[in-house]
Scaffold this motif. Sequence first.
Motif, PDB file in Angstrom:
ATOM      1  N   LEU A 123       4.323  -4.239  11.927  1.00  0.00           N
ATOM      2  CA  LEU A 123       3.955  -2.955  12.530  1.00  0.00           C
ATOM      3  C   LEU A 123       3.690  -1.889  11.486  1.00  0.00           C
ATOM      4  CD1 LEU A 123       6.612  -2.888  15.393  1.00  0.00           C
ATOM      5  CD2 LEU A 123       4.219  -3.601  15.557  1.00  0.00           C
ATOM      6  N   GLN A 124       4.073  -2.149  10.253  1.00  0.00           N
ATOM      7  CA  GLN A 124       3.862  -1.188   9.190  1.00  0.00           C
ATOM      8  C   GLN A 124       2.463  -1.270   8.593  1.00  0.00           C
ATOM      9  OE1 GLN A 124       7.034  -1.843   6.370  1.00  0.00           O
ATOM     10  NE2 GLN A 124       8.612  -1.736   7.955  1.00  0.00           N
ATOM     11  N   GLN A 125       1.698  -2.290   8.964  1.00  0.00           N
ATOM     12  CA  GLN A 125       0.337  -2.412   8.461  1.00  0.00           C
ATOM     13  C   GLN A 125      -0.506  -1.233   8.955  1.00  0.00           C
ATOM     14  OE1 GLN A 125      -1.168  -6.237   9.633  1.00  0.00           O
ATOM     15  NE2 GLN A 125       0.411  -7.369   8.539  1.00  0.00           N
ATOM     16  N   ARG A 126      -1.429  -0.807   8.120  1.00  0.00           N
ATOM     17  CA  ARG A 126      -2.227   0.368   8.452  1.00  0.00           C
ATOM     18  C   ARG A 126      -2.968   0.203   9.770  1.00  0.00           C
ATOM     19  NH1 ARG A 126      -6.878   3.142   4.588  1.00  0.00           N
ATOM     20  NH2 ARG A 126      -7.491   4.777   6.076  1.00  0.00           N
ATOM     21  N   MET A 128      -2.145  -1.540  12.355  1.00  0.00           N
ATOM     22  CA  MET A 128      -1.216  -1.419  13.465  1.00  0.00           C
ATOM     23  C   MET A 128      -0.844   0.035  13.712  1.00  0.00           C
ATOM     24  SD  MET A 128      -0.553  -4.389  14.829  1.00  0.00           S
ATOM     25  CE  MET A 128      -2.316  -4.621  14.640  1.00  0.00           C
ATOM     26  N   ARG A 129      -0.585   0.780  12.647  1.00  0.00           N
ATOM     27  CA  ARG A 129      -0.224   2.197  12.789  1.00  0.00           C
ATOM     28  C   ARG A 129      -1.362   2.992  13.435  1.00  0.00           C
ATOM     29  NH1 ARG A 129       1.231   1.759   7.307  1.00  0.00           N
ATOM     30  NH2 ARG A 129      -0.325   3.369   6.788  1.00  0.00           N
ATOM     31  N   GLU A 130      -2.586   2.721  13.012  1.00  0.00           N
ATOM     32  CA  GLU A 130      -3.737   3.434  13.574  1.00  0.00           C
ATOM     33  C   GLU A 130      -3.946   3.059  15.038  1.00  0.00           C
ATOM     34  OE1 GLU A 130      -6.894   2.398  10.939  1.00  0.00           O
ATOM     35  OE2 GLU A 130      -6.350   3.918   9.435  1.00  0.00           O
ATOM     36  N   LEU A 132      -1.631   2.098  17.212  1.00  0.00           N
ATOM     37  CA  LEU A 132      -0.593   2.751  18.005  1.00  0.00           C
ATOM     38  C   LEU A 132      -0.887   4.235  18.174  1.00  0.00           C
ATOM     39  CD1 LEU A 132       2.581   1.022  16.531  1.00  0.00           C
ATOM     40  CD2 LEU A 132       1.783   0.861  18.892  1.00  0.00           C
ATOM     41  N   ALA A 133      -1.334   4.874  17.102  1.00  0.00           N
ATOM     42  CA  ALA A 133      -1.613   6.304  17.163  1.00  0.00           C
ATOM     43  C   ALA A 133      -2.737   6.624  18.134  1.00  0.00           C
ATOM     44  CB  ALA A 133      -1.958   6.824  15.765  1.00  0.00           C
ATOM     45  N   LEU A 152       8.909  -1.259  17.738  1.00  0.00           N
ATOM     46  CA  LEU A 152       7.685  -0.891  18.433  1.00  0.00           C
ATOM     47  C   LEU A 152       7.936   0.260  19.396  1.00  0.00           C
ATOM     48  CD1 LEU A 152       4.721  -1.496  19.008  1.00  0.00           C
ATOM     49  CD2 LEU A 152       5.453  -3.336  20.530  1.00  0.00           C
ATOM     50  N   THR A 155       8.479   3.577  17.443  1.00  0.00           N
ATOM     51  CA  THR A 155       7.239   4.149  16.921  1.00  0.00           C
ATOM     52  C   THR A 155       6.366   4.700  18.043  1.00  0.00           C
ATOM     53  OG1 THR A 155       7.266   2.589  15.064  1.00  0.00           O
ATOM     54  CG2 THR A 155       5.171   3.658  15.568  1.00  0.00           C
ATOM     55  N   ARG A 158       7.248   8.116  20.024  1.00  0.00           N
ATOM     56  CA  ARG A 158       7.198   9.401  19.330  1.00  0.00           C
ATOM     57  C   ARG A 158       6.014  10.249  19.770  1.00  0.00           C
ATOM     58  NH1 ARG A 158       8.190   7.066  13.216  1.00  0.00           N
ATOM     59  NH2 ARG A 158      10.228   6.090  13.624  1.00  0.00           N
TER      60      ARG A 158
END
Length: 315
Positions: A123-126, A128-130, A132-133, A152, A155, A158
Amino acid sequence: MKEREIAVFGGAHVDRRGRISGATVLGASNPGTWFEEAGGGGFNAARNLARLGHRVRMISPRGGDAADDIVAAAAAAAGVIDCPFIFLDRKTPSYTAILESDGNLVIALADMDLYALFSPRRLQQRAMREMLAASDLVLMDANLPEETLAALTDTASRGDRLVAGIAVSPAKVVRFRECLSGLSFLFMNEAEARALTGAEVSEADEWPALLRAAGLAGGVVTRGDRAAVAFDRSGTCLAIPPALPALADVTGAGDALASGFLAARLSGLDVAACLRHGIAAAGITLRSPFAASEEMSASNIERALALVPVPQMLS
């Protein structure tokens, strides 16, 4: 209906279902038929939500085998954006079920060890972060490890988005126990609610208080053809599913209910209207031989709503 961005994390594998032709005889050979298709709680919901007009990404570990091809083809057919983690030296998970002639489950075997390799680190991969955002809804199922569900949920919760879970089974729903407070909704049947709370109840309207006490802000508990209960911070409601002349297959009905409910929630509807939409979506799936009905659409849900009673609001 406005298209929303949805990320689904969880099971995307091959379902194998045998259906007994006559009366079920335990401990003996039973004549029947065999059927194979792509499945998984998360993947069923992802395909339903894509057919309801949303932009859906499916994130799941899979093996480098022929079963992976089956899942990839099903994703493409439903319009799901397929985002797997491929382990070339492993086999794709599978779910094998035996059904009675009326479509009810006798027993099932889940070969899901590969999902344990979906660690929180991914989940820390870029990417994945994008993802989720950018999502309006993050949906996960309990095929994933407990620590991954917790990371998950932490994150995803939030931001200003829906965060929801699908229980999958009594044995797996307990993986949500430490992250219930981060979920907007958890979808489960009565056996899964018992496993999560450790409680035995006789009436559907007893579940919301027990689940709220466990830390859950919203959820749905289904009870087969008996009244389902849904709750959120604003209230609680009960609705009895309409009787169906025949069940094609119960597989995927709970995933469809979650899909219809969440699609309605993304449109801004209240908990009672969402439950009606969920029951309508489940009815479409129960009449289909597939775990994710090809007939799932917003227009077909609108037609099916005519059969679903208005939920009873509880104080």
